[in-house]
Design an enzyme around this catalytic site. Sequence first.
Site, PDB file in Angstrom:
ATOM      1  CD  GLU A  13      -2.962  -1.119   2.289  1.00 28.92           C
ATOM      2  OE1 GLU A  13      -2.571  -0.596   3.348  1.00 28.92           O
ATOM      3  OE2 GLU A  13      -4.054  -1.693   2.174  1.00 28.92           O
TER       4      GLU A  13
ATOM      5  CD  GLU B  39       5.121 -21.270  11.324  1.00 24.03           C
ATOM      6  OE1 GLU B  39       5.230 -21.455  12.549  1.00 24.03           O
ATOM      7  OE2 GLU B  39       4.185 -20.661  10.803  1.00 24.03           O
TER       8      GLU B  39
END
Length: 269
Positions: free
Chosen positions: A78, A109
């Site tokens: 953004e 992960e």
Amino acid sequence: MLTTEQPSNYRHLEKMPVKEIIAHINEEDKTVASAVEKALPQIEKLIIAITDKMLAGGKLFYIGAGTSGRLGILDASECPPTYGVPFDLVQGLIAGGFNAIIRAAEFAEDDTKQGWLDLQSKNISYKDFVIGIAASGTTPYVIGALQYCKQMDIDTGCITCNVNTALAAAANYPVEIITGAEFVTGSTRMKAGTAQKMVLNMISTAVMIQLGRVEDNRMVNMQLNNEKLIDRGVKMLMQQANLSDYPKAKEILLQQGSVKKAVASIQKT
């Protein structure tokens, strides 16, 4: 036991009517802002350190797994449309790569080396800044990345929702937001995720203001990539340049590409 893994304060959720479920979720959500407030001194130090790096030409990287990784990517993605910065100035990395944004990447992960390899693929250097995001503070992918960064004299921060974690120990500027037990036990996409999003909003907004991407309270460098933003830009330009002709203001704005450049062009004439 990690705070984020503590049992929910509520029992037998499956027996609750919807009205009661959402009321309790709302009650829990109300506690998040106060948890963030307690960490404002840590957040301030982190933002100042990031700004110093970026003013000197560095980039900002977010790195995480699961929800934490997705939140980092969201915040990074953004920045260009909101502030008109290059797409590579703020970047988000997630364990498991691009596909993990929309589909969980099992066990990605747990790799202690892949985080650093992912950062290397982005040509990271000592000029840059890395923020590790992990609600638990125990994610190997993120911890390993920050530990490698420390070896390479790359400054780091972190956002976690537990105290005294391995992630915080690996970061130069740790931020600990203690949000407590989740409504659904261990579901850190809820309060912990909300807290992380709030802190990321603070980081990117404050840094971009410090980088001169905001004037007064306006996004004068935003990208004009849809009609809503063009209309917003035209109205900003009309106000800042004291113009009354909407079509003319729109023409100038589209020619110049941003409100800031359009105002500057008018001031020159």
